[in-house]
Motif scaffolding. Structure first.
Motif, PDB file in Angstrom:
ATOM      1  N   THR A   1      -7.629  18.576 -16.310  1.00 32.87           N
ATOM      2  CA  THR A   1      -8.557  19.673 -16.540  1.00 32.87           C
ATOM      3  C   THR A   1      -9.253  20.022 -15.229  1.00 32.87           C
ATOM      4  N   PHE A   2      -9.795  21.242 -15.147  1.00 31.26           N
ATOM      5  CA  PHE A   2     -10.402  21.742 -13.924  1.00 31.26           C
ATOM      6  C   PHE A   2     -11.644  22.559 -14.264  1.00 31.26           C
ATOM      7  N   GLN A   3     -12.520  22.722 -13.278  1.00 31.19           N
ATOM      8  CA  GLN A   3     -13.647  23.621 -13.488  1.00 31.19           C
ATOM      9  C   GLN A   3     -13.140  25.033 -13.725  1.00 31.19           C
ATOM     10  N   LYS A   4     -13.747  25.736 -14.678  1.00 32.74           N
ATOM     11  CA  LYS A   4     -13.357  27.112 -14.949  1.00 32.74           C
ATOM     12  C   LYS A   4     -13.602  27.967 -13.704  1.00 32.74           C
ATOM     13  N   GLY A   5     -12.627  28.801 -13.380  1.00 37.59           N
ATOM     14  CA  GLY A   5     -12.729  29.658 -12.208  1.00 37.59           C
ATOM     15  C   GLY A   5     -12.138  29.068 -10.948  1.00 37.59           C
ATOM     16  N   SER A   6     -11.674  27.824 -11.026  1.00 34.35           N
ATOM     17  CA  SER A   6     -11.127  27.149  -9.844  1.00 34.35           C
ATOM     18  C   SER A   6      -9.612  27.277  -9.795  1.00 34.35           C
ATOM     19  N   ALA A   7      -9.040  26.798  -8.686  1.00 35.15           N
ATOM     20  CA  ALA A   7      -7.582  26.698  -8.534  1.00 35.15           C
ATOM     21  C   ALA A   7      -7.298  25.457  -7.710  1.00 35.15           C
ATOM     22  N   PHE A   8      -6.176  24.789  -7.998  1.00 34.29           N
ATOM     23  CA  PHE A   8      -5.863  23.511  -7.343  1.00 34.29           C
ATOM     24  C   PHE A   8      -4.397  23.459  -6.956  1.00 34.29           C
ATOM     25  N   GLY A   9      -4.130  22.894  -5.790  1.00 35.10           N
ATOM     26  CA  GLY A   9      -2.769  22.612  -5.358  1.00 35.10           C
ATOM     27  C   GLY A   9      -2.763  21.429  -4.416  1.00 35.10           C
ATOM     28  N   GLY A  10      -1.841  20.502  -4.602  1.00 37.88           N
ATOM     29  CA  GLY A  10      -1.776  19.329  -3.738  1.00 37.88           C
ATOM     30  C   GLY A  10      -0.416  18.673  -3.774  1.00 37.88           C
ATOM     31  N   GLU A  11      -0.105  17.944  -2.715  1.00 37.69           N
ATOM     32  CA  GLU A  11       1.171  17.240  -2.617  1.00 37.69           C
ATOM     33  C   GLU A  11       1.003  15.973  -1.781  1.00 37.69           C
ATOM     34  N   PHE A  12       1.877  15.004  -2.025  1.00 39.83           N
ATOM     35  CA  PHE A  12       2.026  13.879  -1.112  1.00 39.83           C
ATOM     36  C   PHE A  12       2.808  14.353   0.106  1.00 39.83           C
ATOM     37  N   VAL A  13       2.488  13.789   1.279  1.00 39.11           N
ATOM     38  CA  VAL A  13       3.026  14.290   2.538  1.00 39.11           C
ATOM     39  C   VAL A  13       3.514  13.131   3.401  1.00 39.11           C
ATOM     40  N   ILE A  14       4.714  13.255   3.959  1.00 36.10           N
ATOM     41  CA  ILE A  14       5.163  12.296   4.954  1.00 36.10           C
ATOM     42  C   ILE A  14       4.269  12.451   6.183  1.00 36.10           C
TER      43      ILE A  14
ATOM     44  N   ASN B   1       0.832  -1.203   0.000  1.00 32.86           N
ATOM     45  CA  ASN B   1       0.000   0.000   0.000  1.00 32.86           C
ATOM     46  C   ASN B   1       0.866   1.252   0.000  1.00 32.86           C
ATOM     47  N   ARG B   2       0.241   2.357  -0.305  1.00 28.70           N
ATOM     48  CA  ARG B   2       0.916   3.643  -0.295  1.00 28.70           C
ATOM     49  C   ARG B   2       1.402   3.972   1.104  1.00 28.70           C
ATOM     50  N   GLN B   3       2.609   4.522   1.227  1.00 32.07           N
ATOM     51  CA  GLN B   3       3.221   4.771   2.524  1.00 32.07           C
ATOM     52  C   GLN B   3       3.150   6.240   2.947  1.00 32.07           C
ATOM     53  N   VAL B   4       2.555   7.097   2.142  1.00 30.06           N
ATOM     54  CA  VAL B   4       2.473   8.517   2.478  1.00 30.06           C
ATOM     55  C   VAL B   4       1.017   8.949   2.557  1.00 30.06           C
ATOM     56  N   ALA B   5       0.796  10.116   3.131  1.00 26.33           N
ATOM     57  CA  ALA B   5      -0.504  10.772   3.087  1.00 26.33           C
ATOM     58  C   ALA B   5      -0.535  11.706   1.888  1.00 26.33           C
ATOM     59  N   GLY B   6      -1.681  12.342   1.675  1.00 28.20           N
ATOM     60  CA  GLY B   6      -1.795  13.351   0.628  1.00 28.20           C
ATOM     61  C   GLY B   6      -2.703  14.463   1.105  1.00 28.20           C
ATOM     62  N   ALA B   7      -2.512  15.663   0.577  1.00 32.93           N
ATOM     63  CA  ALA B   7      -3.353  16.801   0.939  1.00 32.93           C
ATOM     64  C   ALA B   7      -3.499  17.709  -0.271  1.00 32.93           C
ATOM     65  N   PHE B   8      -4.733  18.216  -0.492  1.00 35.98           N
ATOM     66  CA  PHE B   8      -4.932  19.144  -1.600  1.00 35.98           C
ATOM     67  C   PHE B   8      -6.001  20.169  -1.252  1.00 35.98           C
ATOM     68  N   ALA B   9      -5.967  21.280  -1.981  1.00 36.13           N
ATOM     69  CA  ALA B   9      -6.996  22.314  -1.902  1.00 36.13           C
ATOM     70  C   ALA B   9      -7.528  22.552  -3.316  1.00 36.13           C
ATOM     71  N   TYR B  10      -8.830  22.358  -3.492  1.00 33.39           N
ATOM     72  CA  TYR B  10      -9.496  22.593  -4.779  1.00 33.39           C
ATOM     73  C   TYR B  10     -10.602  23.604  -4.500  1.00 33.39           C
ATOM     74  N   VAL B  11     -10.405  24.848  -4.918  1.00 35.03           N
ATOM     75  CA  VAL B  11     -11.260  25.940  -4.455  1.00 35.03           C
ATOM     76  C   VAL B  11     -11.708  26.834  -5.611  1.00 35.03           C
ATOM     77  N   LYS B  12     -12.749  27.615  -5.328  1.00 41.21           N
ATOM     78  CA  LYS B  12     -13.255  28.615  -6.274  1.00 41.21           C
ATOM     79  C   LYS B  12     -13.760  29.813  -5.463  1.00 41.21           C
ATOM     80  N   ASP B  13     -14.277  30.833  -6.152  1.00 35.58           N
ATOM     81  CA  ASP B  13     -14.805  32.037  -5.493  1.00 35.58           C
ATOM     82  C   ASP B  13     -13.767  32.585  -4.510  1.00 35.58           C
ATOM     83  N   ILE B  14     -12.589  32.889  -5.021  1.00 35.92           N
ATOM     84  CA  ILE B  14     -11.470  33.317  -4.177  1.00 35.92           C
ATOM     85  C   ILE B  14     -11.598  34.811  -3.878  1.00 35.92           C
ATOM     86  N   PRO B  15     -11.606  35.196  -2.605  1.00 35.73           N
ATOM     87  CA  PRO B  15     -11.757  36.611  -2.257  1.00 35.73           C
ATOM     88  C   PRO B  15     -10.659  37.470  -2.887  1.00 35.73           C
TER      89      PRO B  15
END
Length: 453
Positions: A313-326, A196-210
């Motif tokens: 591809t992403f929803q128009k108007g969105s932004a995404f960032g993510g990484e694998f994490v120890i 199995n995968r030995q790391v965690a993961g975390a991401f932010a997938y957001v829209k309507d950014i102030p």
């Protein structure tokens, strides 16, 4: 005289709720292996979902909860009860000539190895270990790559199953597992070993950014960061129901060590550069949000006329960032994850606390942690709270919902308008929100719903 089959392994990438694939490596029971002479021992290594062509660094980038992996090497070794290495092999260039395609039960690649002559196992109790990793890994892989047969190592070589791998980044995807193997004289064996995968993961997938004057980055920030990964205390189960959390074999393990300690409790996991997603950071319509529409762009779309399905591809108007994490343990009294809107110099213009949902299963768990002082798994951590929680192995923590690298897999290469909304691809709105909801997805093993505060 019975045939003895030493089974092999498959790496199954499964991050989709509705996918029957699993993001694991497992030893299969000889499917697709041609018949062999009596007494032969066969290892069939199988890796499923072997590559997406999107990697721009060691390992693969994290764009969603989709089932994928891009390992190039698979190393397998077998130890006797005393830890002496009796057999070892490495498959290099796995995704190309190191293996061949297969279609039985999946769409990955496989390699079949026959143990002959001196390599054949005598009666006794053994453990099989296997690790799948990138050729240009961000980990220091010597603990894995230096494994030799006992008679080939310095003095009397034995293997330590708790391998510590320092990492030059916050984390990179890697797979590992083991299987206990009793061998009886004159008898064969058929047992699977799951990596199995030995790391965690975390991401932010957001829209309507102030909109804030001078806004440049959205940063996902953590209260802790480990700099080494421990391969041990494996969950070598073939997990079912990707991310559902209903599998009885789900574990909650922090297998990171060598943590940073600068006193700020603000370690950046991932950074979204808003200049890469919007042609200008502006608010011409006066709604206090960064203008989307024609002002939005997909930074991962190559120039020219790229082939559909070769980029996310992403929803128009969105932004995404993510990484694998120890994985790391929670810090008492400190918010585990925070989403920050900052200017180019790092000044925080707006922030959101990222919490686990109040009914999340992780809040009920005691977390097993690596104890670096006694070099064992003797530490148990309780007191998981909605705002102070650990990031555990093989769980994916996501703001918003994003199940595939393609926003709409039925229309590859299309960045869709947000309406009608797709329940499998739904960025979290940041408009008027004080709390973010984090979703944890493993087979990833469990899916945690996160909230913005």
């Amino acid at each position: 005289m019975k045939k003895n089959y030493l089974l092999g392994m498959a790496l199954m990438a499964s991050l989709s709720f509705n996918s029957c694939d699993k993001e694991v490596v497992y030893v299969q029971d000889g499917t697709g292996v041609e018949s062999v002479a009596d007494g032969a021992q066969i290892i069939t290594l199988q890796v499923e979902n072997g590559g997406d062509g999107l990697a721009t660094r060691a390992g693969r980038p994290l764009y969603s909860a989709e089932a994928k992996q891009t390992i190039e090497n698979v190393k397998l070794w077998i130890c006797d009860k005393a830890g002496n290495v009796k057999y070892v092999t490495t498959i290099s260039n796995w995704d190309k000539d190191g293996s061949t395609p297969y279609t039985t039960g999946g769409h990955g690649r496989q390699k079949t190895i026959e143990l002959k002559d001196a390599d054949k196992l005598a009666a006794g109790t053994y453990k099989i270990y296997a690790v799948g990793y990138s050729a240009t890994s961000d980990y220091t892989m010597t603990a894995v790559t230096d494994v030799k047969k006992t008679e080939e190592g310095p003095s009397k070589y034995t293997f330590n199953e708790n391998m510590v791998l320092p990492c030059s980044t916050a984390g990179e995807e890697i797979f590992a597992g083991q299987m206990e193997l009793p061998v009886e004289k004159g008898k064969g064996f058929k047992k699977p070993v799951v990596l199995n995968r030995q790391v965690a993961g975390a991401f932010a997938y957001v829209k309507d950014i102030p909109f804030r004057e001078g806004a440049r980055y959205l940063k996902l920030v953590a209260s802790a960061q480990n700099q080494s990964l421990v391969l041990g205390n494996f969950n070598s189960s073939d997990l079912t129901g990707n991310g559902s959390g209903n599998d009885a074999n789900v574990k909650y393990v922090v297998n990171g060590t060598n943590g940073k300690a600068d006193g700020d409790y603000a370690y950046v996991i991932s950074t979204i550069d808003l200049n890469e997603w919007f042609t200008a950071i502006k608010d011409e319509d006066g709604d206090n949000l960064i203008d989307a529409g024609e002002n939005w762009k997909n930074p991962h779309r190559p120039s020219g006329s790229p082939a559909a399905g070769t980029y996310p591809t992403f929803q128009k108007g969105s932004a995404f960032g993510g990484e694998f994490v120890i994985p790391f343990a929670h810090v008492d009294g400190k918010q585990t994850l925070t989403l920050q809107l900052t200017n180019a110099g790092g000044k925080v213009l707006r922030s959101w606390k990222v919490n686990l949902g109040s009914t999340d299963e992780q809040l009920k768990q005691t977390i097993t942690c690596w104890n670096s002082g006694s070099t064992d798994w003797s530490t148990s951590l309780s007191g998981e709270l909605a705002n102070t929680y650990s990031l555990v192995r093989n769980h994916l923590y996501g703001i918003g919902t994003r199940m595939n690298d393609e926003a709409n897999p039925e229309k590859p290469g299309v960045d869709p308008d947000p309406n009608p909304e797709n329940p499998n691809d739904k960025p979290e709105s940041l408009n008027n929100k004080q709390e973010l909801v984090l979703k944890v997805n493993d087979n990833w093993e469990v899916i945690h719903g996160m909230e913005l505060d």
